[in-house]
Scaffold this motif. Structure first.
Motif, mmCIF file in Angstrom:
data_model
loop_
_atom_site.group_PDB
_atom_site.id
_atom_site.type_symbol
_atom_site.label_atom_id
_atom_site.label_comp_id
_atom_site.label_asym_id
_atom_site.label_seq_id
_atom_site.Cartn_x
_atom_site.Cartn_y
_atom_site.Cartn_z
ATOM 1 N N SER A 4 33.807 -30.070 -31.653
ATOM 2 C CA SER A 4 32.827 -31.153 -31.788
ATOM 3 C C SER A 4 31.397 -30.677 -31.647
ATOM 4 O O SER A 4 30.465 -31.404 -31.960
ATOM 5 N N GLY A 5 31.197 -29.450 -31.147
ATOM 6 C CA GLY A 5 29.843 -28.957 -30.924
ATOM 7 C C GLY A 5 29.350 -29.237 -29.512
ATOM 8 O O GLY A 5 28.243 -28.844 -29.155
ATOM 9 N N GLU A 6 30.164 -29.921 -28.699
ATOM 10 C CA GLU A 6 29.783 -30.182 -27.303
ATOM 11 C C GLU A 6 29.554 -28.863 -26.567
ATOM 12 O O GLU A 6 28.663 -28.750 -25.732
ATOM 13 N N ARG A 106 30.210 -40.631 -33.543
ATOM 14 C CA ARG A 106 30.464 -39.347 -34.173
ATOM 15 C C ARG A 106 31.865 -38.801 -33.896
ATOM 16 O O ARG A 106 32.549 -38.322 -34.795
ATOM 17 N N ILE A 146 29.765 -29.259 -36.797
ATOM 18 C CA ILE A 146 28.395 -28.809 -36.558
ATOM 19 C C ILE A 146 27.506 -29.193 -37.729
ATOM 20 O O ILE A 146 26.371 -29.650 -37.538
ATOM 21 N N ASN A 148 27.789 -31.761 -39.621
ATOM 22 C CA ASN A 148 27.550 -33.208 -39.587
ATOM 23 C C ASN A 148 26.609 -33.640 -38.466
ATOM 24 O O ASN A 148 26.291 -34.817 -38.347
ATOM 25 N N LEU A 149 26.142 -32.707 -37.646
ATOM 26 C CA LEU A 149 25.094 -33.033 -36.677
ATOM 27 C C LEU A 149 23.786 -33.346 -37.393
ATOM 28 O O LEU A 149 22.955 -34.086 -36.894
ATOM 29 N N GLU A 150 23.610 -32.781 -38.562
ATOM 30 C CA GLU A 150 22.412 -33.011 -39.371
ATOM 31 C C GLU A 150 22.547 -34.383 -40.033
ATOM 32 O O GLU A 150 23.480 -34.607 -40.817
ATOM 33 N N TRP A 154 25.364 -35.863 -42.778
ATOM 34 C CA TRP A 154 26.369 -36.850 -42.388
ATOM 35 C C TRP A 154 26.437 -37.976 -43.408
ATOM 36 O O TRP A 154 27.521 -38.327 -43.887
#
Length: 196
Positions: A4-6, A106, A146, A148-150, A154
């Motif tokens: 998830s990028g956490e 998200r 990662i 899709n954080l942008e 997304w």
């Protein structure tokens, strides 16, 4: 947490903290670190520390090319085999996923996104394709999350999924294969790599 990028690339994973966070002993955490290292998700350093692996541009690009080809093939096969109940199932998942995007949920969005991709590969009914796809999944899901954080990526991904679903519902395998490849390659430029 890595997918998830956490836990971002380069972050040091402290064994005791993770044990406490997950409520488990050191043995399963150490086993998990070894498994994650074998999958390329973490790096085991000589000083016995563990860090989240950086995404490297040639590796990520090669990974995206292969998974895009696998999912394009899966889309073509799924269009030949899908039935009305499965189309309705994917329509419902897609609708829920769009709702998660609109609410900016998200984590739930990523879970539903993954489920759509999985269902298409499963509907393709090719066990070799499914096993190969599953073996690459942890690395590609991490890169996709990662990307899709942008925010612009997304929303673009949501629109791409709508077009892909329309092609699936129309049973247009050639179109779905093309859209699937484009979907992956469009996301590639949004994946930050440790060497860029």
């Amino acid at each position: 947490m890595i997918v998830s990028g956490e836990l971002p690339p380069g972050e040091r994973l402290r064994e005791v903290r993770i044990c406490n966070q997950l409520g488990v002993s050191r043995t399963p955490v150490r086993e998990a670190f070894r498994t994650l290292a074998a999958e390329g998700m973490v790096e085991l350093l000589p000083n016995r520390s563990v860090v989240v692996a950086q995404l490297r541009s040639p590796d990520v690009e090669h990974l995206y090319q292969v998974v895009a080809a696998l999912e394009a093939l899966a889309g073509e096969l799924a269009c030949q085999r899908i039935n009305e109940a499965e189309i309705a199932e994917i329509a419902a998942i897609h609708s829920d996923m769009v709702g998660c995007y609109e609410r900016r949920e998200r984590s739930a969005y990523l879970d539903l996104n993954h489920l759509i991709h999985r269902r298409v590969v499963e509907i393709a009914s090719n066990p070799v394709l499914l096993a190969t796809w599953e073996s690459l999944l942890p690395r590609v899901e991490r890169a996709r999350a990662i990307a899709n954080l942008e925010p612009s990526r997304w929303i673009a991904a949501v629109h791409e999924h709508s077009k892909m679903f329309a092609a699936l519902a129309a049973r247009d395998g050639a179109l779905l294969a093309r859209l699937t490849r484009e979907h992956f390659m469009n996301g590639l430029k949004f994946v930050p790599t440790g060497d860029s």
